[in-house]
Design a protein around this motif. Structure first.
Motif, PDB file in Angstrom:
ATOM      1  N   LYS A 148       0.825  -1.206   0.000  1.00 25.14           N
ATOM      2  CA  LYS A 148       0.000   0.000   0.000  1.00 25.14           C
ATOM      3  C   LYS A 148       0.860   1.258   0.000  1.00 25.14           C
ATOM      4  O   LYS A 148       0.524   2.245  -0.645  1.00 25.14           O
ATOM      5  CB  LYS A 148      -0.939  -0.001   1.203  1.00 25.14           C
ATOM      6  CG  LYS A 148      -2.058  -0.999   1.100  1.00 25.14           C
ATOM      7  CD  LYS A 148      -2.950  -0.926   2.306  1.00 25.14           C
ATOM      8  CE  LYS A 148      -4.056  -1.973   2.220  1.00 25.14           C
ATOM      9  NZ  LYS A 148      -4.928  -1.917   3.397  1.00 25.14           N
ATOM     10  N   ILE A 149       1.963   1.224   0.716  1.00 23.37           N
ATOM     11  CA  ILE A 149       2.885   2.366   0.751  1.00 23.37           C
ATOM     12  C   ILE A 149       3.490   2.603  -0.629  1.00 23.37           C
ATOM     13  O   ILE A 149       3.550   3.738  -1.103  1.00 23.37           O
ATOM     14  CB  ILE A 149       3.973   2.158   1.816  1.00 23.37           C
ATOM     15  CG1 ILE A 149       3.353   2.187   3.212  1.00 23.37           C
ATOM     16  CG2 ILE A 149       5.063   3.223   1.691  1.00 23.37           C
ATOM     17  CD1 ILE A 149       4.305   1.835   4.325  1.00 23.37           C
ATOM     18  N   ILE A 150       3.916   1.531  -1.291  1.00 12.63           N
ATOM     19  CA  ILE A 150       4.515   1.654  -2.625  1.00 12.63           C
ATOM     20  C   ILE A 150       3.482   2.168  -3.621  1.00 12.63           C
ATOM     21  O   ILE A 150       3.776   3.063  -4.425  1.00 12.63           O
ATOM     22  CB  ILE A 150       5.119   0.312  -3.077  1.00 12.63           C
ATOM     23  CG1 ILE A 150       6.334  -0.011  -2.204  1.00 12.63           C
ATOM     24  CG2 ILE A 150       5.516   0.351  -4.544  1.00 12.63           C
ATOM     25  CD1 ILE A 150       6.901  -1.392  -2.418  1.00 12.63           C
ATOM     26  N   ILE A 151       2.260   1.639  -3.576  1.00 13.21           N
ATOM     27  CA  ILE A 151       1.202   2.091  -4.487  1.00 13.21           C
ATOM     28  C   ILE A 151       0.867   3.562  -4.215  1.00 13.21           C
ATOM     29  O   ILE A 151       0.736   4.358  -5.140  1.00 13.21           O
ATOM     30  CB  ILE A 151      -0.043   1.191  -4.376  1.00 13.21           C
ATOM     31  CG1 ILE A 151       0.258  -0.190  -4.956  1.00 13.21           C
ATOM     32  CG2 ILE A 151      -1.233   1.818  -5.100  1.00 13.21           C
ATOM     33  CD1 ILE A 151      -0.837  -1.218  -4.729  1.00 13.21           C
ATOM     34  N   ILE A 169       1.222   9.313  -5.821  1.00 11.66           N
ATOM     35  CA  ILE A 169       1.666  10.671  -5.497  1.00 11.66           C
ATOM     36  C   ILE A 169       2.734  11.135  -6.489  1.00 11.66           C
ATOM     37  O   ILE A 169       2.707  12.272  -6.956  1.00 11.66           O
ATOM     38  CB  ILE A 169       2.167  10.754  -4.043  1.00 11.66           C
ATOM     39  CG1 ILE A 169       0.985  10.587  -3.085  1.00 11.66           C
ATOM     40  CG2 ILE A 169       2.886  12.069  -3.781  1.00 11.66           C
ATOM     41  CD1 ILE A 169       1.380  10.446  -1.637  1.00 11.66           C
ATOM     42  N   ALA A 170       3.666  10.252  -6.834  1.00 12.86           N
ATOM     43  CA  ALA A 170       4.719  10.602  -7.799  1.00 12.86           C
ATOM     44  C   ALA A 170       4.136  10.926  -9.169  1.00 12.86           C
ATOM     45  O   ALA A 170       4.527  11.901  -9.810  1.00 12.86           O
ATOM     46  CB  ALA A 170       5.738   9.466  -7.906  1.00 12.86           C
ATOM     47  N   ILE A 171       3.182  10.115  -9.628  1.00 10.89           N
ATOM     48  CA  ILE A 171       2.560  10.355 -10.936  1.00 10.89           C
ATOM     49  C   ILE A 171       1.767  11.661 -10.919  1.00 10.89           C
ATOM     50  O   ILE A 171       1.860  12.474 -11.852  1.00 10.89           O
ATOM     51  CB  ILE A 171       1.678   9.154 -11.343  1.00 10.89           C
ATOM     52  CG1 ILE A 171       2.573   7.947 -11.654  1.00 10.89           C
ATOM     53  CG2 ILE A 171       0.799   9.495 -12.543  1.00 10.89           C
ATOM     54  CD1 ILE A 171       1.814   6.647 -11.843  1.00 10.89           C
ATOM     55  N   ALA A 172       1.010  11.896  -9.856  1.00  9.80           N
ATOM     56  CA  ALA A 172       0.243  13.142  -9.749  1.00  9.80           C
ATOM     57  C   ALA A 172       1.185  14.343  -9.697  1.00  9.80           C
ATOM     58  O   ALA A 172       0.928  15.371 -10.336  1.00  9.80           O
ATOM     59  CB  ALA A 172      -0.645  13.102  -8.511  1.00  9.80           C
ATOM     60  N   GLY A 173       2.283  14.224  -8.965  1.00 10.82           N
ATOM     61  CA  GLY A 173       3.283  15.293  -8.892  1.00 10.82           C
ATOM     62  C   GLY A 173       3.903  15.580 -10.251  1.00 10.82           C
ATOM     63  O   GLY A 173       4.098  16.735 -10.629  1.00 10.82           O
ATOM     64  N   TYR A 174       4.188  14.513 -10.986  1.00 13.69           N
ATOM     65  CA  TYR A 174       4.776  14.672 -12.323  1.00 13.69           C
ATOM     66  C   TYR A 174       3.820  15.448 -13.234  1.00 13.69           C
ATOM     67  O   TYR A 174       4.218  16.383 -13.919  1.00 13.69           O
ATOM     68  CB  TYR A 174       5.100  13.308 -12.926  1.00 13.69           C
ATOM     69  CG  TYR A 174       5.547  13.393 -14.367  1.00 13.69           C
ATOM     70  CD1 TYR A 174       6.852  13.765 -14.672  1.00 13.69           C
ATOM     71  CD2 TYR A 174       4.658  13.138 -15.401  1.00 13.69           C
ATOM     72  CE1 TYR A 174       7.264  13.857 -15.993  1.00 13.69           C
ATOM     73  CE2 TYR A 174       5.061  13.240 -16.725  1.00 13.69           C
ATOM     74  CZ  TYR A 174       6.367  13.599 -17.016  1.00 13.69           C
ATOM     75  OH  TYR A 174       6.768  13.711 -18.315  1.00 13.69           O
TER      76      TYR A 174
END
Length: 158
Positions: free
Chosen positions: A5-8, A13-18
Motif C-alpha cells: 500500500k505504501i509503494i502504491i 503521489i509521484a505520478i500526480a506530482g509529475y
C-alpha cells in the motif's frame, strides 16, 4: 500499513506530482513566449583571448516585461532559465548570456530586471555587427532572442 500500500500510494503521489509539474511548466512556457527582453545597462566590458580566438565579455542588466494580465512566475525547483542566445537576421549566433536562475517573477502588465548577467560575444561576430551598423543594414529588431530553459534536467528552446 503494508509495504504494498505504501509503494502504491507513493507511486500515485509521484505520478500526480509529475503531471502537476508538467502542467505548471507548460503554463510557464506559454506565458514566457509573451515576455519581452530588453537590455538596460552594460558593465565590466572586457576583451579576452581563448585558444587563439578573441571574444568580448561584459555584464548586462536585462529588463523582462510581461505584457499579459497574468503574473509570470517561474519559481519551481524543476525549472531553470539557463541561457539567453542572441542571433542576427542571418541566424548567426552573436552571443550567449549565462543566467542560471530558477526564481523569476514578473507582475501582470509589469516588469522586473535581472542584474549582472554575464554575456560572451565572439569578436568576429561583433566586428561584422559593427560593419552592419555602419552600413545602416542593422536594426535592433533584427536580433532574435532565444532562451534555453531546463525542465527536470532537460533543456528546451523557447
Amino acid at each position: 500499513m503494508s509495504a504494498k500500500k505504501i509503494i502504491i500510494g507513493a507511486g500515485i503521489i509521484a505520478i500526480a506530482g509529475y503531471f502537476f509539474i508538467e502542467y505548471k511548466v507548460q503554463k510557464i512556457i506559454e506565458l514566457f513566449q509573451f515576455v519581452k527582453i530588453y537590455p538596460t545597462a552594460i558593465k565590466k566590458f572586457n576583451i579576452k583571448w581563448n585558444e587563439g580566438a578573441p571574444f568580448v565579455t561584459f555584464n548586462l542588466d536585462i529588463k523582462l516585461v510581461n505584457p499579459t494580465p497574468e503574473v509570470f512566475s517561474a519559481k519551481l525547483l524543476a525549472v531553470t532559465l539557463k541561457r539567453i542566445l542572441f542571433y542576427d537576421k542571418s541566424n548567426i549566433l552573436l552571443g550567449t548570456a549565462t543566467v542560471n536562475t530558477s526564481s523569476i517573477t514578473i507582475p501582470a502588465n509589469g516588469s522586473t530586471t535581472l542584474f549582472n548577467i554575464p554575456i560572451q560575444l565572439e569578436l568576429k561576430t561583433v566586428a561584422s555587427t559593427v560593419i552592419s551598423v555602419i552600413q545602416k543594414s542593422f536594426d535592433l529588431k533584427d536580433i532574435r532572442i532565444e532562451t534555453i530553459v531546463s525542465i527536470l534536467g532537460t533543456e528546451h528552446k523557447i
